[in-house]
Design a protein around this motif. Sequence first.
Motif, PDB file in Angstrom:
ATOM      1  N   ARG A  47      -0.206 -25.571-122.276  1.00  0.00           N
ATOM      2  CA  ARG A  47      -0.519 -26.686-121.390  1.00  0.00           C
ATOM      3  C   ARG A  47      -1.315 -26.199-120.183  1.00  0.00           C
ATOM      4  O   ARG A  47      -2.257 -26.854-119.734  1.00  0.00           O
ATOM      5  CB  ARG A  47       0.791 -27.359-120.957  1.00  0.00           C
ATOM      6  CG  ARG A  47       0.688 -28.335-119.809  1.00  0.00           C
ATOM      7  CD  ARG A  47      -0.186 -29.529-120.138  1.00  0.00           C
ATOM      8  NE  ARG A  47      -0.343 -30.391-118.967  1.00  0.00           N
ATOM      9  CZ  ARG A  47      -1.150 -30.132-117.959  1.00  0.00           C
ATOM     10  NH1 ARG A  47      -1.897 -29.062-117.991  1.00  0.00           N
ATOM     11  NH2 ARG A  47      -1.231 -30.939-116.928  1.00  0.00           N
ATOM     12  N   SER A  50      -5.125 -25.969-120.462  1.00  0.00           N
ATOM     13  CA  SER A  50      -6.010 -27.145-120.449  1.00  0.00           C
ATOM     14  C   SER A  50      -6.332 -27.580-119.025  1.00  0.00           C
ATOM     15  O   SER A  50      -7.488 -27.626-118.647  1.00  0.00           O
ATOM     16  CB  SER A  50      -5.394 -28.297-121.258  1.00  0.00           C
ATOM     17  OG  SER A  50      -4.133 -28.655-120.729  1.00  0.00           O
ATOM     18  N   THR A  65       3.402 -29.088-123.708  1.00  0.00           N
ATOM     19  CA  THR A  65       2.429 -30.065-124.169  1.00  0.00           C
ATOM     20  C   THR A  65       3.148 -31.250-124.807  1.00  0.00           C
ATOM     21  O   THR A  65       4.332 -31.190-125.115  1.00  0.00           O
ATOM     22  CB  THR A  65       1.500 -29.453-125.232  1.00  0.00           C
ATOM     23  OG1 THR A  65       2.303 -28.954-126.295  1.00  0.00           O
ATOM     24  CG2 THR A  65       0.688 -28.317-124.658  1.00  0.00           C
ATOM     25  N   ASN A  66       2.378 -32.290-125.002  1.00  0.00           N
ATOM     26  CA  ASN A  66       2.895 -33.480-125.668  1.00  0.00           C
ATOM     27  C   ASN A  66       3.429 -33.124-127.058  1.00  0.00           C
ATOM     28  O   ASN A  66       4.438 -33.650-127.507  1.00  0.00           O
ATOM     29  CB  ASN A  66       1.737 -34.484-125.794  1.00  0.00           C
ATOM     30  CG  ASN A  66       2.222 -35.916-125.886  1.00  0.00           C
ATOM     31  OD1 ASN A  66       3.375 -36.200-125.550  1.00  0.00           O
ATOM     32  ND2 ASN A  66       1.374 -36.800-126.343  1.00  0.00           N
TER      33      ASN A  66
ATOM     34  N   CYS B 405      -2.145 -38.037-117.676  1.00  0.00           N
ATOM     35  CA  CYS B 405      -2.382 -36.601-117.754  1.00  0.00           C
ATOM     36  C   CYS B 405      -2.175 -36.198-119.195  1.00  0.00           C
ATOM     37  O   CYS B 405      -1.927 -37.028-120.058  1.00  0.00           O
ATOM     38  CB  CYS B 405      -1.496 -35.802-116.811  1.00  0.00           C
ATOM     39  SG  CYS B 405       0.237 -35.797-117.255  1.00  0.00           S
ATOM     40  N   ASP B 406      -2.277 -34.903-119.445  1.00  0.00           N
ATOM     41  CA  ASP B 406      -2.308 -34.445-120.816  1.00  0.00           C
ATOM     42  C   ASP B 406      -1.069 -34.847-121.601  1.00  0.00           C
ATOM     43  O   ASP B 406      -1.156 -35.423-122.671  1.00  0.00           O
ATOM     44  CB  ASP B 406      -2.478 -32.927-120.820  1.00  0.00           C
ATOM     45  CG  ASP B 406      -2.851 -32.435-122.194  1.00  0.00           C
ATOM     46  OD1 ASP B 406      -3.840 -32.951-122.725  1.00  0.00           O
ATOM     47  OD2 ASP B 406      -2.144 -31.576-122.719  1.00  0.00           O
ATOM     48  N   ALA B 437       0.617 -40.317-121.323  1.00  0.00           N
ATOM     49  CA  ALA B 437      -0.212 -39.242-121.874  1.00  0.00           C
ATOM     50  C   ALA B 437      -1.596 -39.829-122.096  1.00  0.00           C
ATOM     51  O   ALA B 437      -1.728 -40.979-122.493  1.00  0.00           O
ATOM     52  CB  ALA B 437       0.363 -38.746-123.191  1.00  0.00           C
ATOM     53  N   THR B 450      -6.654 -40.204-112.724  1.00  0.00           N
ATOM     54  CA  THR B 450      -6.536 -38.971-113.505  1.00  0.00           C
ATOM     55  C   THR B 450      -6.985 -37.790-112.672  1.00  0.00           C
ATOM     56  O   THR B 450      -7.692 -37.939-111.683  1.00  0.00           O
ATOM     57  CB  THR B 450      -7.446 -39.001-114.761  1.00  0.00           C
ATOM     58  OG1 THR B 450      -8.684 -39.591-114.409  1.00  0.00           O
ATOM     59  CG2 THR B 450      -6.793 -39.736-115.895  1.00  0.00           C
ATOM     60  N   LEU B 454     -10.019 -34.716-116.243  1.00  0.00           N
ATOM     61  CA  LEU B 454      -9.723 -35.615-117.360  1.00  0.00           C
ATOM     62  C   LEU B 454     -10.405 -36.970-117.224  1.00  0.00           C
ATOM     63  O   LEU B 454     -10.376 -37.779-118.144  1.00  0.00           O
ATOM     64  CB  LEU B 454      -8.206 -35.822-117.475  1.00  0.00           C
ATOM     65  CG  LEU B 454      -7.394 -34.622-117.952  1.00  0.00           C
ATOM     66  CD1 LEU B 454      -5.913 -34.940-117.911  1.00  0.00           C
ATOM     67  CD2 LEU B 454      -7.795 -34.203-119.353  1.00  0.00           C
ATOM     68  N   ARG B 457     -12.807 -38.292-119.960  1.00  0.00           N
ATOM     69  CA  ARG B 457     -12.109 -38.684-121.183  1.00  0.00           C
ATOM     70  C   ARG B 457     -11.371 -40.005-120.970  1.00  0.00           C
ATOM     71  O   ARG B 457     -11.402 -40.882-121.819  1.00  0.00           O
ATOM     72  CB  ARG B 457     -11.127 -37.571-121.573  1.00  0.00           C
ATOM     73  CG  ARG B 457     -10.522 -37.797-122.927  1.00  0.00           C
ATOM     74  CD  ARG B 457      -9.762 -36.573-123.407  1.00  0.00           C
ATOM     75  NE  ARG B 457      -8.730 -36.978-124.332  1.00  0.00           N
ATOM     76  CZ  ARG B 457      -7.575 -36.354-124.482  1.00  0.00           C
ATOM     77  NH1 ARG B 457      -7.313 -35.278-123.768  1.00  0.00           N
ATOM     78  NH2 ARG B 457      -6.700 -36.787-125.348  1.00  0.00           N
TER      79      ARG B 457
END
Lengths: 145, 498
Positions: A47, A50, A65-66, B405-406, B437, B450, B454, B457
């Motif tokens: 994570r 990124s 991370t997800n 966020c991610d 997410a 964001t 990001l 995106r």
Amino acid sequence: MSDVLTRSQVKVPGDARSKDDAIREAGRLLVDAGAVSPAYVDAMFEREKSVSTYMGNFLAIPHGTNEAKDTIGRSAISVVRYDAPVDWDGNEVRFAVGIAGVDNGHLEILGKIAIVFSDTDEVEKLLAAGSADELYDLLQAVNED
Amino acid sequence: MQKFGTFLSGMIMPNIAAFIAWGIITALFIEKGPFPVGGLGGFGENEAGAPNIGLVGPMIRFMLPLLIAAQGGRMVYGVRGAVVAVVATMGVIVSTDQPMFLGALIMAPLAAWVMKQIDKLWDGKIKPGFEMLVNNFSAGIVAAALAVVGFFAFGPVVEAVSRALGNGVDWLVDNGVLPIASILIEPAKVLFLNNAINHGVLTPLGVQQAAETGKSILFLLEANPGPGLGVLLAYMLFGTGMARSTAPGAAIIHFFGGIHEIYFPFVLMKPILLLGMIAGGMVGIGTLVVFDAGLRAPAAPGSIIAVLAQTPGDSFVGVILSVLLAAATSFAICSLLLKLDRKKGGDLGEATAEMEAMKGKRSSVAGYLSPTDEAQEDQLEAAGLAHPGTHAGARKPIHRIAFACDAGMGSSAMGASVLRNKIKKAGFTDVEVQNVAIANLTDDVDLVVTHQDLTPRARTMSPSAEHVSVDNFMNSPQYDGIVEELKTTNAQGSSSSR
């Protein structure tokens, strides 16, 4: 107060001198608390690659991370305070808050931590806390009001 | 209209790479390309004697419209919307032989919207344990029904539109008012009806003419690469973001590879640019008429190389001038339109991103202004933006704010808490702040916050929302900017101080 943040998940001062060690340290606390499997710590590094988890006001919040959510057993957070700033992608970090969240169980406490850290006066108090107990009590106080 | 344009570009923009992939394959491997390969280009027969299907045809008929449909459905109603949109669009696609982009652009958001409305009917009324069953079957049934409706409703309509356009061009050609034909040809082209017009109407007439006089102007009415080159050059110089950076590559595929389809999405994103295309087409045709120039045979594909290869000796001046003047005209008008569009600012985030691009660096206050940075404030005001509060005369109220966020578990959760707290303190009770997410971001929120890395995106995921970039989740001047903005957009709370 739930078991999302217990006294044993607060460490003052932290041993890490680098960002990578700080992530490992925050992750270790989560693993020791039985909240996540060791694989989650790898996801925390993933994570971090990124986007940096540096949040501002000396705070970083390493988390996974997800995709790694199935390595989390239950929601938990860990708090480590450093005596000397850790270099976090060029930013000074004094607090690393490790996060493992499933089913939004951690959102309430995380929200409170966010509000505390968004206030620079409160951050000063957290920095001034003399021990892990004192830091825990300060965070605890937020959680109870 | 603005929002409509943003929505269109949100459907198309993320798929530009697929258009480019298709353009490269087509330019290289079709029968008339430099490396003809039957299996890829879709001509000739395979070893068993069956005709080759190739990549080129199926990609433009199925893959590209379905990609657009998936994105359009997802923007309206998440992954569930995307699934329904793709199925429904499939019905539209097989209803005609033309590439069905128009159908995808209409059917996909419509299908996702229908699904959303139907889901609302029994929202919260499903017995626990039956959600999956009900959800999957309701989506399946709705998708199947929409595919059938699409098949019967869209096929005849598109066939009729295509035939009407063809008849119109036919009539104009018969009556000798050729330049006017651009008014029909250019819009038909960007809806991917180019082959229907060119091969269905112009080529047969042109072949007749060429048989009598040795050349025909009709081969160049649609195939002139000038107008398309002009719009891509305009994007290179005056476009923004991804469209700007993709335009040079697209221009090469278009002009030298002859794959005009590559520029169609750039026009579809901002339909107003059709004005430039039509003017360019008219000037091109007018030049050909004045010089009495034409081609010996159809230029396929419509690259500058194929065009010149079919140009008879007495037409070189006319043909070359026609291409150049058409390109210059469409470039000039499209540049002007893109510049005007940029002045208006679109949404604040977009304009801010441009500011950053112009300055060539990331600014620390990306979305809103810090009072200390006066130089930047001047610049923003020069760009017609001023403060968020004054910017939006008719901006709609903000009720849903998404922090993305991610993973949706850390940074966005903290940022959302801080902002929620600030908004609550300011006395607004009709604003909901959620963290998600980024992969789950949908286009039904009003404002998206964001991390600056990001934001591009996020903008493709929620094109019609306002976007704010932050680089510090804990203590951003942007948060106060948002609260200020709420004071003007949401009637409740104090009146604007400006």
